[in-house]
Design a protein around this motif. Sequence first.
Motif, short mmCIF file in Angstrom:
data_model
loop_
_atom_site.label_atom_id
_atom_site.label_comp_id
_atom_site.label_asym_id
_atom_site.label_seq_id
_atom_site.Cartn_x
_atom_site.Cartn_y
_atom_site.Cartn_z
N VAL A 7 -20.49 3.45 -11.13
CA VAL A 7 -21.05 3.97 -12.38
C VAL A 7 -21.31 2.76 -13.28
N CYS A 8 -22.52 2.63 -13.78
CA CYS A 8 -22.87 1.50 -14.65
C CYS A 8 -22.92 2.00 -16.09
N GLY A 9 -22.06 1.44 -16.96
CA GLY A 9 -22.03 1.83 -18.36
C GLY A 9 -20.75 2.57 -18.69
N GLY A 10 -20.01 2.04 -19.66
CA GLY A 10 -18.71 2.63 -20.05
C GLY A 10 -18.79 3.38 -21.36
N GLU A 13 -21.91 -7.61 -16.49
CA GLU A 13 -23.25 -7.10 -16.79
C GLU A 13 -23.99 -6.77 -15.50
N VAL A 14 -24.39 -5.52 -15.36
CA VAL A 14 -25.21 -5.14 -14.20
C VAL A 14 -26.61 -5.71 -14.43
N GLU A 15 -27.07 -6.52 -13.49
CA GLU A 15 -28.38 -7.15 -13.66
C GLU A 15 -29.48 -6.42 -12.90
N VAL A 23 -23.94 -7.76 -10.16
CA VAL A 23 -23.25 -7.97 -11.42
C VAL A 23 -23.25 -9.47 -11.71
N LYS A 24 -23.68 -9.81 -12.93
CA LYS A 24 -23.82 -11.22 -13.32
C LYS A 24 -22.54 -12.02 -13.01
N GLY A 25 -22.70 -13.09 -12.28
CA GLY A 25 -21.58 -13.98 -11.99
C GLY A 25 -20.63 -13.47 -10.92
N ARG A 26 -20.86 -12.28 -10.38
CA ARG A 26 -19.94 -11.70 -9.40
C ARG A 26 -20.60 -11.36 -8.09
#
Length: 387
Positions: free
Chosen positions: A14-17, A166-168, A182-185
């Motif tokens: 799920v993207c967004g909290g 951050e989901v890119e 995900v940025k950096g991951r």
Amino acid sequence: MASSPAPPSRRVVVCGGGVVGACTAYFLSTHAASPTVPTLVEKSAPACAASGKAGGFLALDWSDSTPALSALARASFSLHGRLAAALDGANAYGFRPVNTLSICLPSQPPAEPASPHPLLPSWVDPSASTAPPRVLGTPDTTAQVHPGLFTKAVLAASGAEVVIGEVERVVVREGRVVGVEVKGRGVVEADAVVLALGPWSGRFELVKEVFDVSGLKAHSIVLRPRNPDKITPHCLFLSYQPEPGAKMLDPEVYPRPTGEVYICGMSKDEDVPDDPATIVGEPDSIAMLHKIAGRVSSQLKTEEGAELVAEQACYLPCTNDGLPVIGEMPGVKGCYVATGHSCWGILNAPATGAALAELILDGQAKIVDLAPFSPARFLKKKSRRGV
Ligand SMILES: Cc1cc2nc3c(=O)[nH]c(=O)nc-3n(C[C@H](O)[C@H](O)[C@H](O)COP(=O)(O)OP(=O)(O)OC[C@H]3O[C@@H](n4cnc5c(N)ncnc54)[C@H](O)[C@@H]3O)c2cc1C
């Protein structure tokens, strides 16, 4: 006799909290037949945007003039009651039934002291309503939650793994979702992805190709009155013209069981900034909310001892036809979207999350008919460039 193998468990991201992402996580993990604990990726912090700064007002029947929305709102209002019972909502996030009144706040305080109308709560100054107040809702039809505490409580109860990042990009292979970057991951693999990014949803190419999501900026202040014990559970919907010829304003006042009073209004179309943490209110709008608060009740005047708790702003997620978008993205198997809840996201998040959980895990939503909310409704209006 050999039993048939259990279906493979599904990895859902799920993207967004915000409240929509949190409720989706909750109903995925509490699904009766195939409980599925998702991973939730949030850029800043859970409930950092509108879901933490909203009023948290809930109404059973205020969407009845739009049949599709009416079904969503009624199902959601009932789920709020069930969630409050399951999660100790009264103590955990200030769930309570409320009375709701409409009040015409005069442009100028009357020269003569006004006599209080019997419907007006005692903490509202009699001069705040020259015309009799109108009853908009009773404790059977209107209620409230603290939206930030509600969002965090359902998210915690979901047991979801929360990743701050951050989901890119949604990663799609042969028309099917395989994960999110995900940025950096790097890539978090998934069999199903839910985009619940509020007004940021439209930043994803895959969404932008099908429909637009805009942001409407709205302001709010939170005050702790001099005598919080005197504030009764009455929500107020005001009409106020600051001066003759000026635009009518429709601020809202929500006392909370914590003793705080939340006042919101003053909206304008404005581009949504990249980072939710950088959103601040504009001084003129905040000043107007303080003026209105002071006119409603001397208990809410900072110069007479009310304590300032917050001055803030956030963005309502809006679609071009005014309806939320809830469903699978056309042409991208396994990619679901839930956004565009405008001024009713706190109310409608539970039924949205429950319906999405059914759609993802059972293949069909039963709690509400999602057809009117399908992203596919925009396909005829917007030509796609292909996925
Ligand atoms: C002033 C005001 C008062 C309101 N009052 C009420 C009310 O009384 N009752 C009611 O029902 N509704 C109310 N609303 C509406 C409600 O707040 C919204 O509809 C709801 O909060 C939207 O929730 P959401 O989860 O869709 O979006 P949001 O709360 O905006 O959450 C989106 C989340 O996505 C995250 N995100 C963004 N981009 C990325 C990315 N690339 N990667 C990872 N995460 C990302 C953000 O950080 C944010 O946490 C109000 C709104 C406002 C502005």
